[in-house]
Design an enzyme around this catalytic site. Sequence first.
Site, PDB file in Angstrom:
ATOM      1  CG  HIS A  50      63.920 -25.841  69.092  1.00  0.00           C
ATOM      2  ND1 HIS A  50      64.498 -24.761  68.812  1.00  0.00           N
ATOM      3  CD2 HIS A  50      62.764 -25.191  69.893  1.00  0.00           C
ATOM      4  CE1 HIS A  50      64.208 -23.696  69.180  1.00  0.00           C
ATOM      5  NE2 HIS A  50      62.916 -23.878  69.936  1.00  0.00           N
ATOM      6  CD  GLU A 105      44.809  -9.113  52.938  1.00  0.00           C
ATOM      7  OE1 GLU A 105      43.845  -8.238  52.437  1.00  0.00           O
ATOM      8  OE2 GLU A 105      44.575 -10.052  53.510  1.00  0.00           O
ATOM      9  CG  HIS A 141      39.729   0.937  54.038  1.00  0.00           C
ATOM     10  ND1 HIS A 141      38.907   0.513  54.906  1.00  0.00           N
ATOM     11  CD2 HIS A 141      39.464   0.099  53.071  1.00  0.00           C
ATOM     12  CE1 HIS A 141      38.293  -0.467  54.676  1.00  0.00           C
ATOM     13  NE2 HIS A 141      38.572  -0.802  53.541  1.00  0.00           N
TER      14      HIS A 141
END
Length: 657
Positions: free
Chosen positions: A26, A404, A466
């Site tokens: 890159h 999370e 859940h």
Amino acid sequence: MKLVQKAINYLNALSAETITNAKSGHLGTSLGASSILFALFKDHYNFDVSDTDFLNRDRFVMSAGHASPLYYSLLSMFGFNVSLQDLKEFRKYGSKTPGHPEYRVTEGVEVSTGPLGQGVANAVGMAIAETVMEERFNTVGFEIINNYTYCFVGDGCLMEGVANEAVSLAGNLKLNKLILLYDSNDVTIDGAVSLANRENVAKKFAAMGWNVIKVAKGNSYFACTKAIARAKKSTKPTIIIFNTTIGIGTQKEGTSAVHAAVLSDEELATFKQNLNVKESFYIPSDVRELCMAATRRGKLNHEKWNQNLAIYSSTHPELYKSFLSFFDRKKINYERILKNISKYDGQSTRKINHNALNELAYQCPQLIGGTADLGPSTLATLDNAGNFSAGFKRGKNLHYGIREHAMSAIANGISLYEDFITFDSTFLAFSNYATPALRMRALMKLPVMSFFTHDSLAVGQDGPTHQPIEQLSQLRAIVDNTVFRPCDYKELVAGYNVCLRGYQPVCFALSRQDISKIEGTSYEGACFGGYLIENASAKPEIVLVASGAEVELAVNVAKELRKKHEVNVVSMPSIEVFEKQTNAYKNKIVSKEAKLVVSIEASNDTKWLKVLGPNGVLFGVETYMGSGKGEEVMSKAGFTVKNIVKFVETKLKDKSR
């Protein structure tokens, strides 16, 4: 000025030549950000190439890891163990200069990066760890810990949600030793940043409690070094926004075409000619000496730190003793933990884990961790330990908020800073949010514990959204990740041992519901991943293999089956640990001579088939269930003694035909 510019010219030539030689890489950011990172390495970055792990070094995170040619070139120029020959081996298999920076592969690289944005969260974790150490051990006149964490980011990094989650928390915690170096070139692979993003980054970061510094001339060394100096004086975390030109000096500069461009030999020759660089893979002596001045400064700073620490040892003997023993995990007494939490046997494993964690915290001052806003539910909290905040940095409970992905990536950073023991926690169904960070954790083999609770259909009335049906399979699919699903306190503590002594990440799957006390469980057996909990016969007809809450069910099923058959029961908290054992041990535990070997687990994981052998069958969950009480949902899914006995008898008949 001329020598500095000459050094940057040779730095750019090295980066470009490294990519052309590899025919891959890159180029854009490697050239566009060279002034930023040269200013950092030359004037600010505190390192010692003779001891790259010394505690008070600055941490540098290359979140935009695709610019590794620039990173490796800098490491080579400033005396790290990266030679010019190593640059020639860029992206070759087995080299110390892989396509993206890798922890433990290249000296000086603090963290594996490449998946954009995660490096930002790693840096936040490192800054949190520095703050913990600073608060605990620094006294008037003795700044034993005072390092900075620098993180290089691009436009792509700051678009990723994980970065936004992490910087929001960092602003709230006022991590003033954290500095983001933002290469704002307004270009991504697809084209202009404005195709996908028109937000005002400066205002957004200011709103999140960050100090913001703008540098209009981001390709100017002097402008860059002045900005970094200013950032180091801030009482807040700082983002420096450098306006740069991607791929500067090439014919495609300022365009998306240069992002991953590889200059042809002719284009490289022209590029180097414009930089007044004639040699190939070369660092002139005057440029090398300029860089070595910074290298010597870093070594001198380390020597001064050692001298200061020696004085500290005599003026603050108790603190010094604590400092030396702070990271000592060899002293962990697992037998004591087992003894003190045995009274909680028969409870849910999330409750047992709460008490075990607190026993571990009593022995380990380096323990710190938290949850994604689920402390009262997962119970992964430390009693009377305080909440880590901007105003109380001795707190051991981290409130990550409902973030999370960032939570797990930040935990990785805490672990990477030094030998902290850290943990994160949420519901098992939400582990998907954290999976990218768990994958990087496994890649780096970081001994971090994840406590995922509500681990089965018994989660209750929250319903299918859940219900963690496929999550165990996903976690077990992560290479070098270990999943531990204990049925009691003995197996739980065995998981601690596997993580902390084995220096590997462990994901714990813990029950919401209570599990009755089970006879025959073994801490030692669980350390092997799986063991016979009921050994009825040396040559059983049936072997039942279960994990977690389903071990109790397997024991009850075996009682019924023994009216007609010889049945052994195996508790297997960890398939990964079990698979590492000898074939003799594995064959002894899971008898391959049995007519039928059945796994019982509230998941859809087919990895069990590898353990069960040719006569193995799965009893698991085949569909999402409805909302209802945990016991009712488990029953509807077939997890009853009567139904499993019928299932086993049917499979046994099928085998006999």
